[in-house]
Design a protein around this motif. Structure first.
Motif, PDB file in Angstrom:
ATOM      1  N   GLY A 403      -2.795 -10.738   0.796  1.00 31.97           N
ATOM      2  CA  GLY A 403      -1.810  -9.798   0.466  1.00 31.97           C
ATOM      3  C   GLY A 403      -2.266  -8.283   0.626  1.00 31.97           C
ATOM      4  N   LEU A 404      -1.911  -7.280  -0.366  1.00 31.34           N
ATOM      5  CA  LEU A 404      -2.222  -5.999   0.026  1.00 31.34           C
ATOM      6  C   LEU A 404      -3.215  -5.525  -1.045  1.00 31.34           C
ATOM      7  CD1 LEU A 404       1.117  -4.871   1.398  1.00 31.34           C
ATOM      8  CD2 LEU A 404      -0.892  -5.047   2.815  1.00 31.34           C
ATOM      9  N   ALA A 405      -3.740  -4.679  -1.085  1.00 27.91           N
ATOM     10  CA  ALA A 405      -4.507  -3.850  -2.108  1.00 27.91           C
ATOM     11  C   ALA A 405      -4.682  -2.475  -1.738  1.00 27.91           C
ATOM     12  CB  ALA A 405      -5.818  -4.348  -2.439  1.00 27.91           C
ATOM     13  N   SER A 406      -4.596  -1.563  -2.699  1.00 31.42           N
ATOM     14  CA  SER A 406      -5.045  -0.140  -2.353  1.00 31.42           C
ATOM     15  C   SER A 406      -6.419   0.138  -2.229  1.00 31.42           C
ATOM     16  CB  SER A 406      -4.294   0.757  -3.259  1.00 31.42           C
ATOM     17  OG  SER A 406      -4.642   0.585  -4.472  1.00 31.42           O
ATOM     18  N   GLN A 407      -6.614   1.077  -1.234  1.00 35.22           N
ATOM     19  CA  GLN A 407      -8.120   1.520  -1.289  1.00 35.22           C
ATOM     20  C   GLN A 407      -8.260   3.137  -0.949  1.00 35.22           C
ATOM     21  OE1 GLN A 407     -11.072  -0.015  -1.476  1.00 35.22           O
ATOM     22  NE2 GLN A 407     -12.374   1.465  -0.507  1.00 35.22           N
ATOM     23  N   TRP A 408      -9.072   3.800  -2.014  1.00 31.86           N
ATOM     24  CA  TRP A 408      -9.362   4.902  -1.778  1.00 31.86           C
ATOM     25  C   TRP A 408     -10.105   5.448  -0.668  1.00 31.86           C
ATOM     26  CZ3 TRP A 408      -6.961   3.136  -5.853  1.00 31.86           C
ATOM     27  CH2 TRP A 408      -6.002   3.926  -6.575  1.00 31.86           C
ATOM     28  N   GLN A 409     -10.029   6.435   0.048  1.00 29.38           N
ATOM     29  CA  GLN A 409     -10.994   6.829   1.093  1.00 29.38           C
ATOM     30  C   GLN A 409     -11.719   8.210   0.547  1.00 29.38           C
ATOM     31  OE1 GLN A 409     -10.584   4.626   3.318  1.00 29.38           O
ATOM     32  NE2 GLN A 409     -10.374   5.762   5.197  1.00 29.38           N
ATOM     33  N   LEU A 415      -5.289   4.175   1.439  1.00 27.73           N
ATOM     34  CA  LEU A 415      -4.654   2.970   2.221  1.00 27.73           C
ATOM     35  C   LEU A 415      -4.087   2.074   1.359  1.00 27.73           C
ATOM     36  CD1 LEU A 415      -7.545   3.109   4.890  1.00 27.73           C
ATOM     37  CD2 LEU A 415      -5.185   4.245   5.031  1.00 27.73           C
ATOM     38  N   VAL A 416      -3.318   1.371   1.953  1.00 32.93           N
ATOM     39  CA  VAL A 416      -2.679  -0.045   1.216  1.00 32.93           C
ATOM     40  C   VAL A 416      -2.940  -1.008   2.259  1.00 32.93           C
ATOM     41  CG1 VAL A 416      -0.768  -1.354   0.294  1.00 32.93           C
ATOM     42  CG2 VAL A 416      -1.025   1.082   0.039  1.00 32.93           C
ATOM     43  N   VAL A 417      -4.104  -1.908   2.276  1.00 32.40           N
ATOM     44  CA  VAL A 417      -4.830  -2.709   3.085  1.00 32.40           C
ATOM     45  C   VAL A 417      -4.495  -4.055   3.046  1.00 32.40           C
ATOM     46  CG1 VAL A 417      -6.331  -0.735   3.969  1.00 32.40           C
ATOM     47  CG2 VAL A 417      -7.062  -2.509   2.226  1.00 32.40           C
ATOM     48  N   PRO A 418      -4.747  -5.033   4.086  1.00 35.27           N
ATOM     49  CA  PRO A 418      -4.838  -6.429   3.931  1.00 35.27           C
ATOM     50  C   PRO A 418      -5.890  -6.832   2.919  1.00 35.27           C
ATOM     51  CG  PRO A 418      -4.283  -5.892   6.153  1.00 35.27           C
ATOM     52  CD  PRO A 418      -4.772  -4.649   5.626  1.00 35.27           C
ATOM     53  N   ALA A 419      -5.853  -7.768   2.083  1.00 27.77           N
ATOM     54  CA  ALA A 419      -6.798  -8.200   1.112  1.00 27.77           C
ATOM     55  C   ALA A 419      -6.625  -9.595   0.889  1.00 27.77           C
ATOM     56  CB  ALA A 419      -7.015  -7.423  -0.186  1.00 27.77           C
TER      57      ALA A 419
END
Length: 445
Positions: A403-409, A415-419
């Motif tokens: 799915g997708l999950a948000s990730q802070w840089q 980012l909303v990246v594959p997880a």
């Protein structure tokens, strides 16, 4: 944000609060003191933002002991709710649940358990803390079966905060909330309305999602306190509390705000989950991307008089193209890799029931035995050569969902990246980033 709290989701949530650093306006403190020392019939006290933030956090965070007993996803707007008034309402229908890479209530390490030496820790000791400890980072032995070994690619996204950070967008939202003053960009945020709690106000932070928070303190039902026959404080009550608005009304209010902000309400999935005994009706709007809910939501608190509070993000979600992703089998192996860690996002229902989580029980448990007698002496000193207790929780992964999950840089962008969400044989879930090593920056900060 410090090195000690940079992974703590509660610290991150507080750090992202756009009103966290707001100072009272000139003369506000003196005015409050004057009102508090004046006769009661002269004027009513003015609410401050600290009280607003306390009210805002109260429905989002369970007491620490409850968290130890039942882990729930707590992302940008993941609500840990016990008994609800009415069933949740899903209008957009069928999107997969959001995946969080922040862990279930701690810094990627499962539940937080109170210090065993504290009074709080002694209260939380027993099945609840023991079960929560089993699901902490480390002390887990992972095995798996039946997972795919096929790698591939998946789409990634990001929040484009700068494209919406303008007076036109903020003014449109403020107007929809009944604020007629022109927003101003000052001290690192957009603001509209007085920031001392004396009238409706809106704050939009210059963070990676362009998050906003609106509050109208005058619409919150007035709390009161009752006393018993001895004059002691009894249970709190609410004076003249009106009936809660309908769920559909709260969802409609949320859709209107999303439309006013220039977003398409049809790209969200809506729920209305209100805790039993709540003073306001709440609704949530989850952005849906590729059939997946993203773990950053809008929310609203509605009374019969109007919107008491609202929060969300103004940045649109835009595509970043395809990223290489690891296979489900490789994602499982990352659970034991210290570079990734094991992110527990939900404790198995059986474990929560064993811990006495009443939110999973149709009937609250009753006391069927006498209480344990109080201790009369401390435990005996261990003998020489006594083995060190180091319990291991064995976890067997049986399925995986991409799915997708948000990730802070580090620069604050999001980012909303594959997880992957990995499910174990007991029904617990774990999350891990799915992006292949080639697209991960492992450099230290």
């Amino acid at each position: 944000m410090t090195e000690d709290n940079e992974l703590d989701p509660l610290a991150r949530l507080r750090a992202s609060d756009p009103a966290a650093d707001v100072e009272p306006s000139e003369g506000f403190v003196a005015g409050v003191v004057a009102r508090a020392t004046a006769d009661e019939d002269e004027t009513a006290p003015v609410s401050d933002l600290a009280a607003a933030r306390r009210r805002r956090r109260r429905p989002l965070w369970r007491p620490l002991v409850a968290v130890a007993a039942s882990i729930a996803i707590v992302g940008g707007a993941g609500f840990a709710i016990g008994t609800t008034t009415g069933a949740g309402t899903t209008l957009a229908g069928g999107a997969a649940a959001p995946i969080s890479l922040q862990g279930g209530g701690s810094s990627g390490s499962g539940a937080q358990v109170p210090n065993a030496g504290s009074a709080e820790g002694r209260v939380a000791s027993g099945a609840a803390s023991d079960l929560a400890a089993r699901y902490r980072f480390g002390r887990n032995s992972f095995t798996a079966s039946g997972l795919s070994a096929d790698a591939g690619t998946a789409k990634a996204y990001t929040f484009d905060a700068r494209s919406a950070s303008d007076v036109k967008t903020v003014t449109a939202l403020a107007t929809a909330l009944g604020i007629t003053t022109t927003p101003q960009l000052t001290n690192g945020s957009w603001t509209a309305g007085p920031q001392d709690g004396s009238a409706p106000s809106l704050t939009v932070g210059l963070d990676g999602t362009l998050s906003f928070y609106y509050a109208n303190q005058k619409l919150y039902p007035s709390p009161c306190v009752t006393t018993d026959s001895n004059g002691d404080t009894a249970e709190p009550c609410v004076a003249n509390t009106p009936a809660l608005p309908a769920q559909d009304a709260a969802v409609a209010a949320l859709r209107s705000l999303i439309t006013a902000a220039g977003r398409d309400p049809g790209t969200f999935e809506y729920t209305s989950e209100t805790a039993d005994g709540a003073l306001t009706r709440t609704a949530q709007a989850w952005p849906v991307v590729d059939g997946q809910r993203v773990d950053q939501a809008w929310s609203v608190e509605l009374t019969t008089e109007g919107v008491a509070s609202a929060s969300g993000f103004l940045a649109p979600i835009v595509g970043l193209g395809d990223y290489p992703v690891v296979s489900a089998q490789q994602a499982f192996e990352r659970l034991s890799d210290p570079r990734f860690g094991a992110q527990v996002t939900a404790m198995p229902l059986a474990a929560r029931a064993e811990a006495g989580d009443v939110s999973t029980d149709p009937v609250p448990p009753t006391d069927t035995g006498a209480a344990e007698p109080p201790a009369t002496q401390p435990p005996a000193a261990p003998r020489a050569g006594t083995p060190l207790s180091w319990p291991i929780h064995r976890v067997h992964i049986v399925s995986a969902r991409l799915g997708l999950a948000s990730q802070w840089q580090p620069d604050g962008s999001v980012l909303v990246v594959p997880a992957y969400e990995l499910t174990d044989s007991d029904g617990g879930t774990w999350s891990v980033v799915a992006v292949a090593d080639a697209k991960l920056d492992f450099s230290t900060q």
